[in-house]
Design a protein around this motif. Structure first.
Motif, PDB file in Angstrom:
ATOM      1  N   UNK A 166       0.556  -1.253   0.063  1.00 19.54           N
ATOM      2  CA  UNK A 166      -0.485  -0.011  -0.163  1.00 19.54           C
ATOM      3  C   UNK A 166       1.019   1.317  -0.112  1.00 19.54           C
ATOM      4  N   UNK A 167       2.432   1.455   0.493  1.00 20.25           N
ATOM      5  CA  UNK A 167       2.939   2.360   0.530  1.00 20.25           C
ATOM      6  C   UNK A 167       3.014   3.119  -0.712  1.00 20.25           C
ATOM      7  N   UNK A 168       3.520   1.789  -1.461  1.00 18.45           N
ATOM      8  CA  UNK A 168       4.415   2.900  -2.565  1.00 18.45           C
ATOM      9  C   UNK A 168       3.157   3.556  -3.635  1.00 18.45           C
ATOM     10  N   UNK A 169       1.470   3.133  -3.114  1.00 16.91           N
ATOM     11  CA  UNK A 169       0.897   3.567  -3.861  1.00 16.91           C
ATOM     12  C   UNK A 169       0.122   4.767  -3.545  1.00 16.91           C
ATOM     13  N   UNK A 170       0.923   4.822  -1.898  1.00 16.97           N
ATOM     14  CA  UNK A 170       0.388   6.781  -1.614  1.00 16.97           C
ATOM     15  C   UNK A 170       1.908   7.563  -1.883  1.00 16.97           C
ATOM     16  N   UNK A 171       2.528   7.166  -1.447  1.00 17.41           N
ATOM     17  CA  UNK A 171       4.216   7.247  -2.183  1.00 17.41           C
ATOM     18  C   UNK A 171       4.312   8.014  -3.792  1.00 17.41           C
ATOM     19  N   UNK A 172       3.150   7.336  -4.688  1.00 24.45           N
ATOM     20  CA  UNK A 172       2.574   7.581  -5.740  1.00 24.45           C
ATOM     21  C   UNK A 172       1.723   9.261  -5.807  1.00 24.45           C
ATOM     22  N   UNK A 173       1.018   8.932  -4.682  1.00 19.97           N
ATOM     23  CA  UNK A 173      -0.097  10.011  -4.660  1.00 19.97           C
ATOM     24  C   UNK A 173       0.597  11.225  -4.533  1.00 19.97           C
ATOM     25  N   UNK A 174       2.029  11.160  -3.447  1.00 18.61           N
ATOM     26  CA  UNK A 174       2.933  12.251  -3.054  1.00 18.61           C
ATOM     27  C   UNK A 174       3.135  12.935  -4.058  1.00 18.61           C
ATOM     28  N   UNK A 175       3.782  11.633  -5.515  1.00 23.18           N
ATOM     29  CA  UNK A 175       4.679  12.612  -5.984  1.00 23.18           C
ATOM     30  C   UNK A 175       3.556  13.246  -7.464  1.00 23.18           C
ATOM     31  N   UNK A 176       1.850  13.140  -7.306  1.00 21.68           N
ATOM     32  CA  UNK A 176       1.412  13.615  -8.500  1.00 21.68           C
ATOM     33  C   UNK A 176       0.676  14.773  -7.135  1.00 21.68           C
ATOM     34  N   UNK A 177       1.017  14.757  -6.372  1.00 17.95           N
ATOM     35  CA  UNK A 177       0.482  16.180  -5.701  1.00 17.95           C
ATOM     36  C   UNK A 177       1.671  16.973  -5.283  1.00 17.95           C
ATOM     37  N   UNK A 178       3.052  16.564  -5.947  1.00 22.13           N
ATOM     38  CA  UNK A 178       3.917  17.491  -6.174  1.00 22.13           C
ATOM     39  C   UNK A 178       3.575  17.865  -6.991  1.00 22.13           C
ATOM     40  N   UNK A 201       0.266  19.394 -14.309  1.00 16.42           N
ATOM     41  CA  UNK A 201      -0.819  19.515 -13.329  1.00 16.42           C
ATOM     42  C   UNK A 201      -2.312  18.510 -13.336  1.00 16.42           C
ATOM     43  N   UNK A 202      -2.172  18.416 -15.122  1.00 15.86           N
ATOM     44  CA  UNK A 202      -3.043  17.531 -15.106  1.00 15.86           C
ATOM     45  C   UNK A 202      -2.746  16.345 -14.930  1.00 15.86           C
ATOM     46  N   UNK A 203      -1.537  15.384 -15.105  1.00 17.21           N
ATOM     47  CA  UNK A 203      -0.734  14.448 -15.333  1.00 17.21           C
ATOM     48  C   UNK A 203      -0.392  14.296 -13.206  1.00 17.21           C
ATOM     49  N   UNK A 204      -0.022  15.304 -12.569  1.00 14.84           N
ATOM     50  CA  UNK A 204      -0.319  14.712 -11.600  1.00 14.84           C
ATOM     51  C   UNK A 204      -1.448  14.923 -10.612  1.00 14.84           C
ATOM     52  N   UNK A 205      -2.807  15.183 -10.836  1.00 16.33           N
ATOM     53  CA  UNK A 205      -3.955  14.670 -10.621  1.00 16.33           C
ATOM     54  C   UNK A 205      -3.970  13.900 -11.391  1.00 16.33           C
ATOM     55  N   UNK A 206      -4.178  12.973 -12.273  1.00 13.18           N
ATOM     56  CA  UNK A 206      -4.467  11.655 -12.140  1.00 13.18           C
ATOM     57  C   UNK A 206      -3.906  10.215 -11.108  1.00 13.18           C
ATOM     58  N   UNK A 207      -1.784  11.373 -11.454  1.00 18.27           N
ATOM     59  CA  UNK A 207      -0.883   9.725 -10.458  1.00 18.27           C
ATOM     60  C   UNK A 207      -1.415  10.060  -8.861  1.00 18.27           C
ATOM     61  N   UNK A 208      -2.060  11.141  -8.822  1.00 19.47           N
ATOM     62  CA  UNK A 208      -2.744  11.144  -7.209  1.00 19.47           C
ATOM     63  C   UNK A 208      -3.577  10.752  -6.978  1.00 19.47           C
ATOM     64  N   UNK A 209      -4.609  10.512  -7.878  1.00 16.29           N
ATOM     65  CA  UNK A 209      -6.157   9.726  -8.423  1.00 16.29           C
ATOM     66  C   UNK A 209      -5.393   8.390  -8.369  1.00 16.29           C
ATOM     67  N   UNK A 210      -5.192   7.939  -9.289  1.00 20.48           N
ATOM     68  CA  UNK A 210      -5.096   6.448  -9.361  1.00 20.48           C
ATOM     69  C   UNK A 210      -3.623   5.319  -8.089  1.00 20.48           C
ATOM     70  N   UNK A 211      -2.898   6.798  -7.425  1.00 19.55           N
ATOM     71  CA  UNK A 211      -2.034   6.053  -6.291  1.00 19.55           C
ATOM     72  C   UNK A 211      -2.810   5.683  -5.409  1.00 19.55           C
ATOM     73  N   UNK A 212      -3.888   6.858  -5.191  1.00 13.33           N
ATOM     74  CA  UNK A 212      -5.027   6.373  -4.133  1.00 13.33           C
ATOM     75  C   UNK A 212      -6.218   5.147  -4.324  1.00 13.33           C
ATOM     76  N   UNK A 213      -6.550   5.117  -5.522  1.00 13.11           N
ATOM     77  CA  UNK A 213      -6.687   3.951  -5.873  1.00 13.11           C
ATOM     78  C   UNK A 213      -6.317   2.573  -6.476  1.00 13.11           C
ATOM     79  N   UNK A 214      -5.671   2.849  -5.758  1.00  7.73           N
ATOM     80  CA  UNK A 214      -4.415   1.864  -6.080  1.00  7.73           C
ATOM     81  C   UNK A 214      -4.239   1.539  -5.106  1.00  7.73           C
ATOM     82  N   UNK A 215      -4.531   1.409  -3.710  1.00  6.63           N
ATOM     83  CA  UNK A 215      -4.134   1.496  -2.789  1.00  6.63           C
ATOM     84  C   UNK A 215      -4.652   0.228  -2.209  1.00  6.63           C
ATOM     85  N   UNK A 216      -6.538   0.089  -2.640  1.00  6.85           N
ATOM     86  CA  UNK A 216      -7.174  -0.928  -2.199  1.00  6.85           C
ATOM     87  C   UNK A 216      -6.225  -2.298  -2.483  1.00  6.85           C
ATOM     88  N   UNK A 217      -6.832  -2.839  -2.058  1.00  7.21           N
ATOM     89  CA  UNK A 217      -6.193  -4.230  -2.701  1.00  7.21           C
ATOM     90  C   UNK A 217      -7.064  -5.282  -3.860  1.00  7.21           C
TER      91      UNK A 217
END
Length: 115
Positions: A1-13, A32-48
């Motif tokens: 789960x932590x790698x996907x949350x970290x990917x979301x942090x990159x998206x927020x950055x 801004x567009x790719x960051x929003x998508x990275x953050x979104x899919x990172x948080x979604x992918x944190x779920x099994x």
């Protein structure tokens, strides 16, 4: 789960970096567009149950690696995109342990209906 949350942090950055580093143009819009998508899919992918969506972030990371060359970023702005892209690909490639089997697809649905 932590790698996907970290990917979301990159998206927020990537979302915040144009304002914090004060740049504009195609680099700003793309980050801004790719960051929003990275953050979104990172948080979604944190779920099994939908962990396979992490591969969307691999594609977005690949785009971040290619975008500075295709969109003619200024040199100093390309570095953030390249580092973010490499990190997103690396973090999204980590599968992580699964604690339980989730789903079963259409076969499980039909087995339940036939019994």
């Amino acid at each position: 789960m932590w790698p996907h949350v970290a990917t979301s942090v990159i998206g927020f950055w990537l979302l915040a970096s144009p304002d914090l580093l004060e740049y504009a143009g195609t680099a700003r819009m793309n980050n801004q567009i790719v960051g929003a998508w990275l953050a979104t899919f990172g948080l979604i992918a944190a779920s099994e149950s939908v962990r396979a969506l992490r591969w969307v972030n691999v594609a977005l990371g690949t785009w971040l690696l290619v975008a500075p060359f295709l969109l003619d970023y200024p040199d100093e702005r390309a570095c953030g995109s390249l580092v973010g892209g490499m990190a997103a690909i690396a973090l999204s490639s980590i599968h992580g342990p699964s604690s339980e089997r989730v789903g079963g697809g259409w076969i499980a649905l039909w087995k339940g209906a036939s019994s």
